[in-house]
Design a protein around this motif. Structure first.
Motif, PDB file in Angstrom:
ATOM      1  N   PHE A  95       0.813  -1.215   0.000  1.00  0.00           N
ATOM      2  CA  PHE A  95       0.000   0.000   0.000  1.00  0.00           C
ATOM      3  C   PHE A  95       0.849   1.269   0.000  1.00  0.00           C
ATOM      4  O   PHE A  95       0.440   2.301  -0.543  1.00  0.00           O
ATOM      5  N   GLU A  96       2.028   1.226   0.643  1.00  0.00           N
ATOM      6  CA  GLU A  96       2.848   2.427   0.812  1.00  0.00           C
ATOM      7  C   GLU A  96       3.137   3.134  -0.505  1.00  0.00           C
ATOM      8  O   GLU A  96       3.168   4.356  -0.571  1.00  0.00           O
ATOM      9  N   GLY A  97       3.344   2.347  -1.572  1.00  0.00           N
ATOM     10  CA  GLY A  97       3.685   2.943  -2.852  1.00  0.00           C
ATOM     11  C   GLY A  97       2.571   3.765  -3.469  1.00  0.00           C
ATOM     12  O   GLY A  97       2.797   4.495  -4.441  1.00  0.00           O
ATOM     13  N   PHE A  98       1.341   3.667  -2.904  1.00  0.00           N
ATOM     14  CA  PHE A  98       0.196   4.393  -3.453  1.00  0.00           C
ATOM     15  C   PHE A  98      -0.281   5.512  -2.524  1.00  0.00           C
ATOM     16  O   PHE A  98      -1.326   6.099  -2.755  1.00  0.00           O
ATOM     17  N   GLN A  99       0.496   5.792  -1.487  1.00  0.00           N
ATOM     18  CA  GLN A  99       0.254   6.919  -0.593  1.00  0.00           C
ATOM     19  C   GLN A  99      -1.186   6.962  -0.047  1.00  0.00           C
ATOM     20  O   GLN A  99      -1.958   7.872  -0.352  1.00  0.00           O
ATOM     21  N   PRO A 100      -1.550   6.002   0.779  1.00  0.00           N
ATOM     22  CA  PRO A 100      -2.899   6.006   1.358  1.00  0.00           C
ATOM     23  C   PRO A 100      -3.130   7.197   2.277  1.00  0.00           C
ATOM     24  O   PRO A 100      -2.188   7.703   2.905  1.00  0.00           O
ATOM     25  N   LYS A 101      -4.389   7.638   2.337  1.00  0.00           N
ATOM     26  CA  LYS A 101      -4.773   8.720   3.245  1.00  0.00           C
ATOM     27  C   LYS A 101      -4.857   8.238   4.682  1.00  0.00           C
ATOM     28  O   LYS A 101      -4.645   8.997   5.625  1.00  0.00           O
ATOM     29  N   ALA A 102      -5.221   6.967   4.858  1.00  0.00           N
ATOM     30  CA  ALA A 102      -5.409   6.418   6.197  1.00  0.00           C
ATOM     31  C   ALA A 102      -5.363   4.901   6.114  1.00  0.00           C
ATOM     32  O   ALA A 102      -5.546   4.308   5.046  1.00  0.00           O
ATOM     33  N   TYR A 103      -5.117   4.292   7.264  1.00  0.00           N
ATOM     34  CA  TYR A 103      -5.190   2.842   7.393  1.00  0.00           C
ATOM     35  C   TYR A 103      -6.368   2.486   8.294  1.00  0.00           C
ATOM     36  O   TYR A 103      -6.756   3.264   9.169  1.00  0.00           O
TER      37      TYR A 103
ATOM     38  N   GLY B  14     -14.278  -8.024  17.884  1.00  0.00           N
ATOM     39  CA  GLY B  14     -14.249  -9.342  17.274  1.00  0.00           C
ATOM     40  C   GLY B  14     -13.958  -9.321  15.790  1.00  0.00           C
ATOM     41  O   GLY B  14     -13.874 -10.371  15.161  1.00  0.00           O
ATOM     42  N   PHE B  15     -13.794  -8.120  15.206  1.00  0.00           N
ATOM     43  CA  PHE B  15     -13.542  -8.005  13.772  1.00  0.00           C
ATOM     44  C   PHE B  15     -12.116  -7.549  13.496  1.00  0.00           C
ATOM     45  O   PHE B  15     -11.825  -6.886  12.502  1.00  0.00           O
ATOM     46  N   GLY B  16     -11.182  -7.913  14.402  1.00  0.00           N
ATOM     47  CA  GLY B  16      -9.803  -7.486  14.279  1.00  0.00           C
ATOM     48  C   GLY B  16      -9.078  -8.063  13.088  1.00  0.00           C
ATOM     49  O   GLY B  16      -7.986  -7.611  12.758  1.00  0.00           O
ATOM     50  N   SER B  17      -9.644  -9.058  12.423  1.00  0.00           N
ATOM     51  CA  SER B  17      -8.992  -9.620  11.246  1.00  0.00           C
ATOM     52  C   SER B  17      -9.264  -8.797   9.990  1.00  0.00           C
ATOM     53  O   SER B  17      -8.711  -9.088   8.934  1.00  0.00           O
ATOM     54  N   TYR B  18     -10.120  -7.777  10.079  1.00  0.00           N
ATOM     55  CA  TYR B  18     -10.361  -6.865   8.959  1.00  0.00           C
ATOM     56  C   TYR B  18      -9.349  -5.722   9.019  1.00  0.00           C
ATOM     57  O   TYR B  18      -9.162  -5.109  10.075  1.00  0.00           O
ATOM     58  N   PHE B  19      -8.726  -5.425   7.893  1.00  0.00           N
ATOM     59  CA  PHE B  19      -7.849  -4.253   7.848  1.00  0.00           C
ATOM     60  C   PHE B  19      -7.705  -3.818   6.394  1.00  0.00           C
ATOM     61  O   PHE B  19      -8.040  -4.564   5.468  1.00  0.00           O
ATOM     62  N   GLY B  20      -7.217  -2.606   6.210  1.00  0.00           N
ATOM     63  CA  GLY B  20      -7.042  -2.113   4.854  1.00  0.00           C
ATOM     64  C   GLY B  20      -6.548  -0.689   4.837  1.00  0.00           C
ATOM     65  O   GLY B  20      -5.979  -0.195   5.832  1.00  0.00           O
ATOM     66  N   ALA B  21      -6.762  -0.008   3.716  1.00  0.00           N
ATOM     67  CA  ALA B  21      -6.269   1.360   3.536  1.00  0.00           C
ATOM     68  C   ALA B  21      -7.268   2.149   2.706  1.00  0.00           C
ATOM     69  O   ALA B  21      -7.950   1.605   1.838  1.00  0.00           O
TER      70      ALA B  21
ATOM     71  N   ALA C 210      -8.892   7.297  -1.291  1.00  0.00           N
ATOM     72  CA  ALA C 210      -9.728   8.431  -1.683  1.00  0.00           C
ATOM     73  C   ALA C 210     -11.062   8.268  -0.964  1.00  0.00           C
ATOM     74  O   ALA C 210     -11.319   7.234  -0.344  1.00  0.00           O
ATOM     75  N   ASP C 211     -11.913   9.292  -1.045  1.00  0.00           N
ATOM     76  CA  ASP C 211     -13.208   9.189  -0.379  1.00  0.00           C
ATOM     77  C   ASP C 211     -14.015   8.012  -0.907  1.00  0.00           C
ATOM     78  O   ASP C 211     -14.834   7.436  -0.192  1.00  0.00           O
ATOM     79  N   ASP C 212     -13.780   7.650  -2.179  1.00  0.00           N
ATOM     80  CA  ASP C 212     -14.531   6.556  -2.789  1.00  0.00           C
ATOM     81  C   ASP C 212     -13.617   5.435  -3.270  1.00  0.00           C
ATOM     82  O   ASP C 212     -13.896   4.765  -4.260  1.00  0.00           O
ATOM     83  N   LEU C 213     -12.522   5.214  -2.570  1.00  0.00           N
ATOM     84  CA  LEU C 213     -11.620   4.112  -2.905  1.00  0.00           C
ATOM     85  C   LEU C 213     -10.988   3.567  -1.622  1.00  0.00           C
ATOM     86  O   LEU C 213     -10.114   4.188  -1.034  1.00  0.00           O
ATOM     87  N   VAL C 214     -11.483   2.411  -1.208  1.00  0.00           N
ATOM     88  CA  VAL C 214     -10.995   1.739  -0.006  1.00  0.00           C
ATOM     89  C   VAL C 214     -10.591   0.322  -0.393  1.00  0.00           C
ATOM     90  O   VAL C 214     -11.315  -0.360  -1.115  1.00  0.00           O
ATOM     91  N   VAL C 215      -9.429  -0.091   0.064  1.00  0.00           N
ATOM     92  CA  VAL C 215      -8.955  -1.460  -0.156  1.00  0.00           C
ATOM     93  C   VAL C 215      -8.929  -2.159   1.195  1.00  0.00           C
ATOM     94  O   VAL C 215      -8.359  -1.643   2.155  1.00  0.00           O
ATOM     95  N   PHE C 216      -9.571  -3.327   1.289  1.00  0.00           N
ATOM     96  CA  PHE C 216      -9.569  -4.034   2.566  1.00  0.00           C
ATOM     97  C   PHE C 216      -9.678  -5.538   2.332  1.00  0.00           C
ATOM     98  O   PHE C 216     -10.052  -5.995   1.256  1.00  0.00           O
TER      99      PHE C 216
END
Length: 344
Positions: free
Chosen positions: A240-248, A254-261, A264-270
């Motif tokens: 993810f670092e190479g694409f400069q995420p706004k936030a992680y 109980g949902f600690g296995s979910y994560f992502g970055a 943009a306001d309309d682009l989330v990867v998880f």
């Protein structure tokens, strides 16, 4: 898929007895459960071991809740691995594929170029693994040949949930395939208690060094069904670092296995490392996404996202998609060597 057990496998539609019970429930919360007289000798033979019913020191004992085995039947397999449901009754949409092809017919000499191909396709409704579990409870055991057992499925259902009719059929079939009985009951749990079991609440972290981000994302989370959790998180952060995420992002509780970055306001990867079979690029406003339940996120039409399955080369496919989606939003320059095809 044929049932591995000596009882009816599943139903093509909700049986009348279950529908009658459902019609008699006034509340919105529905517990999928049923009682059954079970032969002690069948328990001793291991017929119900997969749902946590066993003989321990000559006594009937239980454990659970347990995830039912995928080979119990069609619906149990979908519960374990997910379900890709083609919807020819929905409007067609444009989808894009990325692939590498040799330059001038000789990749060894002239190199390779990543290309994209867009065409109209039928939508697919993607159901991720649902994580339904079965838990037995001994209701009566007088030491005879038979014991009375209640088998309950989790999570519960809510009438207003998306695809309620389909999820009801799915749930009663998972219970039927694994226990030989099925039914529904009114739930005594409050709506708030139910919502707490399905709502995916996100923690949001600012960008930082890789070590800082990994430390925040992992925290105290070590999901039992996600081996090498920290290793996988670190690999994704590097990508993810190479694409400069706004936030992680990380799921709480109980949902600690979910994560992502968020890029943009309309682009989330998880992704959900509890199952770890795919990563998602979700194209929705983050303010809306952050309020969606876990069940909504795992049950959607693929016009709203791209799903990159973890097969060979998935990192390259994800990288190419991220490049293209960030370019569409004016956040990235076009990839060098990019060529696009359009086919009707």
């Amino acid at each position: 898929m044929a049932s591995r057990f000596p009882w009816k496998g599943n139903y093509q539609k909700v049986p009348p007895s279950v529908q009658a019970s459902l019609d008699g429930i006034a509340g919105d919360l529905i517990a999928v459960a049923a009682t059954k007289k079970v032969a002690r000798e069948d328990i001793a033979a291991g017929l119900y071991a997969h749902v946590g019913l066993r003989i321990d020191n000559d006594e009937v004992a239980t454990s659970g809740p347990l995830f039912p085995p995928a080979d119990a039947g069609k619906w149990s397999e979908r519960n374990a691995f997910g379900w890709d449901r083609k919807r020819q009754d929905w409007p067609m949409v444009q989808k894009t594929w990325t692939f590498e092809s040799p330059n001038f017919g000789d990749g060894a000499r002239n190199g390779w170029t990543m290309r994209s191909w867009t065409k109209d396709v039928y939508q697919h409704q993607i159901f991720e693994p649902q994580g339904m579990t079965v838990e037995p409870t001994i209701l009566e055991d007088r030491g005879g040949k038979m014991v009375v057992v209640k088998f309950a499925l989790a999570p519960m259902l809510e009438r207003g949930m998306p695809e309620f009719d389909l999820m009801l059929l799915w749930s009663i079939n998972v219970l039927q395939e694994n226990t030989g009985v099925t039914g529904v009951f009114a739930s005594e749990a409050t709506k708030e208690e139910y919502v707490a079991t399905v709502t995916l609440d996100w923690q949001i972290f600012p960008p930082g060094t890789a070590d800082e981000v990994v430390s925040r994302l992992v925290g105290s989370a070590h999901p039992s069904n996600a081996p090498d959790f920290e290793k996988h998180v670190r690999e994704r952060v590097r990508l993810f670092e190479g694409f400069q995420p706004k936030a992680y992002l990380r799921g709480q509780g109980g949902f600690g296995s979910y994560f992502g970055a968020q890029f943009a306001d309309d682009l989330v990867v998880f992704e959900n490392l509890k199952y770890g079979n795919a990563i998602y690029l979700l194209y929705e406003d983050w303010s809306e996404v952050s309020q969606r339940s876990r069940l909504d996120l795992l049950r959607d039409q693929d016009a709203h996202f791209d799903r990159v399955v973890h097969t060979d080369g998935w990192q390259e496919r994800l990288t190419a998609l991220l490049h293209d989606k960030l370019f569409e939003r004016g956040l990235r320059r076009r990839r060098s060597g990019y060529r696009a095809k359009r086919r009707g």
